[in-house]
Design an enzyme around this catalytic site. Structure first.
Site, short mmCIF file in Angstrom:
data_model
loop_
_atom_site.label_atom_id
_atom_site.label_comp_id
_atom_site.label_asym_id
_atom_site.label_seq_id
_atom_site.Cartn_x
_atom_site.Cartn_y
_atom_site.Cartn_z
N ASN A 211 0.84 -1.20 0.00
CA ASN A 211 0.00 0.00 0.00
C ASN A 211 0.88 1.25 0.00
O ASN A 211 2.10 1.15 0.00
CB ASN A 211 -0.98 -0.01 1.18
CG ASN A 211 -0.26 -0.02 2.51
OD1 ASN A 211 0.42 0.93 2.86
ND2 ASN A 211 -0.40 -1.12 3.25
N ASP A 308 -4.93 -9.66 12.86
CA ASP A 308 -5.12 -8.28 13.29
C ASP A 308 -4.21 -8.02 14.50
O ASP A 308 -4.49 -8.49 15.61
CB ASP A 308 -6.59 -8.02 13.63
CG ASP A 308 -6.88 -6.55 13.73
OD1 ASP A 308 -6.10 -5.83 14.40
OD2 ASP A 308 -7.87 -6.09 13.13
N ILE A 309 -3.14 -7.29 14.26
CA ILE A 309 -2.11 -7.12 15.30
C ILE A 309 -2.66 -6.37 16.51
O ILE A 309 -2.52 -6.80 17.66
CB ILE A 309 -0.89 -6.35 14.72
CG1 ILE A 309 -0.33 -7.10 13.51
CG2 ILE A 309 0.18 -6.14 15.78
CD1 ILE A 309 0.69 -6.32 12.69
N LYS A 343 -11.97 -3.13 18.08
CA LYS A 343 -10.58 -3.54 18.31
C LYS A 343 -10.16 -3.31 19.76
O LYS A 343 -9.00 -3.51 20.11
CB LYS A 343 -9.64 -2.78 17.34
CG LYS A 343 -9.84 -3.19 15.88
CD LYS A 343 -8.84 -2.48 14.96
CE LYS A 343 -9.08 -2.82 13.49
NZ LYS A 343 -7.96 -3.53 12.88
O1 PMT Z 1 2.87 6.31 6.38
P1 PMT Z 1 2.35 7.62 5.84
O2 PMT Z 1 2.58 7.75 4.36
O3 PMT Z 1 2.87 8.80 6.62
O4 PMT Z 1 0.76 7.62 6.01
C1 PMT Z 1 0.18 7.60 7.28
C2 PMT Z 1 -1.02 6.65 7.38
C3 PMT Z 1 -2.15 7.19 6.53
C4 PMT Z 1 -0.63 5.25 6.92
C5 PMT Z 1 -1.40 6.61 8.91
O5 PMT Z 1 -1.74 7.88 9.35
C6 PMT Z 1 -2.54 5.63 9.17
O6 PMT Z 1 -3.71 5.95 9.04
N1 PMT Z 1 -2.22 4.37 9.57
C7 PMT Z 1 -3.16 3.28 9.75
C8 PMT Z 1 -3.57 2.72 8.42
C9 PMT Z 1 -4.50 1.54 8.54
O7 PMT Z 1 -4.10 0.46 8.30
O8 PMT Z 1 -5.68 1.82 8.97
P2 PMT Z 1 -6.87 0.70 9.08
O9 PMT Z 1 -8.07 1.54 9.28
O10 PMT Z 1 -6.84 -0.22 7.91
O11 PMT Z 1 -6.49 -0.14 10.38
C10 PMT Z 1 -6.98 0.20 11.69
C11 PMT Z 1 -5.94 -0.13 12.74
O12 PMT Z 1 -5.73 -1.55 12.79
C12 PMT Z 1 -4.57 0.49 12.50
O13 PMT Z 1 -4.09 0.94 13.74
C13 PMT Z 1 -3.73 -0.66 11.95
O14 PMT Z 1 -2.36 -0.53 12.29
C14 PMT Z 1 -4.36 -1.85 12.66
N2 PMT Z 1 -4.25 -3.13 11.94
C15 PMT Z 1 -4.83 -3.31 10.73
C16 PMT Z 1 -4.76 -4.54 10.11
C17 PMT Z 1 -4.06 -5.59 10.73
N3 PMT Z 1 -3.94 -6.77 10.17
N4 PMT Z 1 -3.49 -5.39 11.93
C18 PMT Z 1 -3.57 -4.19 12.55
O15 PMT Z 1 -3.04 -4.02 13.64
#
Ligand code: PMT
Length: 406
Positions: A211, A308-309, A343
Site C-alpha cells: 500500500n 489483526d495485530i 478492536k
Molecule cells: O505512512 P504515511 O505515508 O505517513 O501515512 C500515514 C497513514 C495514513 C498510513 C497513517 O496515518 C494511518 O492511518 N495508519 C493506519 C492505516 C490503517 O491500516 O488503517 P486501518 O483503518 O486499515 O487499520 C486500523 C488499525 O488496525 C490500524 O491501527 C492498523 O495498524 C491496525 N491493523 C490493521 C490490520 C491488521 N492486520 N493489523 C492491525 O493491527
C-alpha cells in the site's frame, strides 16, 4: 498559557530575513512567559531590524560580533553557549540552516551553536523555492538527524510576492511548540512501541501486495515519543526513512513478521501506537518462482485475512494503553469509532486518505476519538502533528492510569 511555561535561559538567534521583525514580538512573548532572553544577531539580520530594538525588548545587550573584545569580555560565545538552556533561531534563513548543517563557525551565532550542548530549535523563513530546494531539505534532514527541532515553516503569502511554504511561523505558534518541547519529560521511564509503514505480502519472489504508506506519520510519532522521554521501539515496514535519534528500530516486511515483532516487544510496553498500514489480506500461497505471463490469461489470487495485530495486543493479559489509527476514504468518524470499540482500543486517530491526503505526503490532519471524548488536530506537518497527538496520548494515558489506581 501559564506565565512560567518558558522559565528557561534562551539564546534567541535572529538571522537575515524579512521576517526578522517578528523576533521583536517573539522576545516580548518569551519574556511574558518567564524566559530570560539573550539575543544574538547575524550581520544580515541587522539589515532588517536594529539591534537597539531587540536590546530594548530583551533588556540585555545584543551580541553580534564573534571577534569583539568588549562583547567577549561581557559574555563571550563559550560563556553564552554554557549559559543557554535552549538556543532558538527565529527566523532561520536558508543560509544559516546550511551553515549549521556544515558545522561552520565563522560568526557568533554559528560558533555558539557549535559550542553548545543545549537543545537547538530553528524556525525557517525563506522563499518557497529556496525551502523546496533539495539542498535546503538535505541540510534540514542533517540537522534533524542530529536532534535539532524544526518549527514550521508556515505556508501562505510571501514577502517576495509568491505563495507557498517557507513563511516564518507566527510568534505565538513558535511559543506553543517551544512550550511543548520544553515540557518535563512526561514519558521518562515508559516504554512505547510503535508500528509504522506498510507491509508487503509476497505473491511470488518478485511481486507483492502493498500500500501507499511511506512511514512518515509513524516515524514522526516515534520521534515525538522519544522527545517526551520514552524508550521507543519502532517496528517498521519496508520504508526508506532515517530512524529518529535514540529510537530502537526493528525492520519487518510482512504482516506476520510485524505481528511477531510487536508481540515480542509489547509485553513490557506501557503504550502501543499502531500507525502501520498493515495489509488486511495476503495471498494464500506464495509461488516459489516468478509467475510467467504465459502461464495463464487471467491470474486469480486467493487472498486470506492477515492477523489483526492491534486486536491481538488488546487480548494480552497485561494490556498497554493502545492507540490505533484509522485510514478511511469516507465516513471517517463513523468507521473510526467502530474500530475503537471492535478492536478494544483506548484511542483512535482517524485520517482521511485518498489523492494527496494521508499517505506519503508531509502534512496530515487527525480526528482523535476515545470513549469519552474527541479532539481534532488540524492540518500540520507530520512532525508537529505527531507532537500534538503525543500530548493528547500522554494526557489520556495518565487519566486512564489514575482512574485504574483509585
Ligand atoms: O505512512 P504515511 O505515508 O505517513 O501515512 C500515514 C497513514 C495514513 C498510513 C497513517 O496515518 C494511518 O492511518 N495508519 C493506519 C492505516 C490503517 O491500516 O488503517 P486501518 O483503518 O486499515 O487499520 C486500523 C488499525 O488496525 C490500524 O491501527 C492498523 O495498524 C491496525 N491493523 C490493521 C490490520 C491488521 N492486520 N493489523 C492491525 O493491527
Amino acid at each position: 498559557m501559564h506565565e512560567t511555561v518558558l522559565r528557561k535561559k534562551i539564546v534567541l538567534g535572529v538571522t537575515g530575513s524579512i521576517a526578522a521583525y517578528k523576533s521583536a514580538e517573539l522576545i516580548r512573548r518569551m519574556k511574558e512567559l518567564g524566559a530570560d532572553v539573550r539575543v544574538v544577531m547575524t550581520k544580515a539580520a541587522c539589515q532588517f531590524i536594529t539591534p537597539l530594538t531587540l536590546q530594548t525588548l530583551s533588556g540585555q545587550p545584543v551580541a553580534i560580533e564573534l571577534l569583539d573584545a568588549d562583547q567577549e569580555s561581557a559574555m563571550g560565545h563559550i560563556k553564552l553557549a554554557r549559559w543557554a538552556d535552549w538556543i532558538v533561531i527565529a527566523p532561520a534563513s536558508a543560509n544559516t540552516i546550511a551553515r549549521l548543517a556544515h558545522g561552520r563557525a565563522d560568526d557568533l551565532l554559528s560558533s555558539l551553536c557549535l559550542a553548545s550542548e543545549s537543545p537547538l530549535a530553528v524556525a525557517p523563513a525563506m522563499n518557497n523555492k529556496m525551502w523546496a530546494n533539495e539542498a535546503t531539505q538535505a541540510n534540514l534532514d542533517t540537522l534533524m538527524r542530529r536532534g535539532v527541532y524544526v518549527l514550521g515553516p508556515a505556508s501562505g503569502d510571501q514577502a517576495c510576492g509568491e505563495q507557498g511554504e517557507g513563511r516564518l511561523l507566527e510568534p505565538m505558534a513558535i511559543i506553543v511548540q517551544l512550550a511543548q518541547l520544553m515540557m518535563p519529560l512526561k514519558l521518562q521511564g515508559k516504554k512505547v512501541v510503535i508500528s509504522a509503514g506498510p507491509t508487503y505480502e509476497p505473491i511470488d519472489p518478485v511481486r507483492f501486495i502493498g500500500n501507499r504508506s511511506s512511514g512518515k506519520m509513524g516515524f514522526a510519532v516515534a520521534k515525538a515519543a522519544k522527545e517526551a522521554g520514552a524508550n521507543v521501539v519502532l517496528i517498521a515496514g519496508p520504508v526508506h526513512l532515517t530512524t529518529p535519534q535514540g529510537v530502537e528500530r526493528i525492520n519487518v516486511e510482512t504482516a506476520a513478521q510485524m505481528h511477531e515483532q510487536v508481540m515480542a516487544s509489547v509485553a513490557s510496553a506501557d503504550i502501543f501506537i499502531a500507525s502501520a498500514a498493515v495489509a488486511d489480506f495476503r495471498p494464500l500461497s506464495v509461488a516459489d518462482n516468478k509467475i510467467k505471463k504465459t502461464q495463464t490469461d487471467n491470474l486469480q489470487l486467493e487472498l486470506v485475512p492477515t492477523i489483526d495485530i492491534v486486536s491481538d495486543v488488546a487480548k494480552l493479559e497485561r494490556v498497554p494503553f493502545i492507540v490505533g489509527f484509522a485510514a478511511e476514504t469516507d465516513h471517517v468518524a463513523d468507521y473510526a469509532k467502530t474500530k475503537l470499540h471492535t478492536k478494544k482500543l483506548d484511542m483512535i486517530a482517524a485520517n482521511q486518505v485518498g489523492e494527496g491526503l494521508g499517505f506519503a505526503v508531509d502534512n496530515n490532519a487527525l480526528d482523535v476519538f476515545w470513549s469519552q471524548g474527541s479532539q481534532t488536530l488540524p492540518l500540520a506537518n507530520k512532525t508537529q502533528l505527531a507532537r500534538d497527538l503525543m500530548t493528547l496520548i500522554i494526557e489520556r494515558f495518565y487519566a486512564k492510569n489514575s482512574t485504574q489506581s483509585t
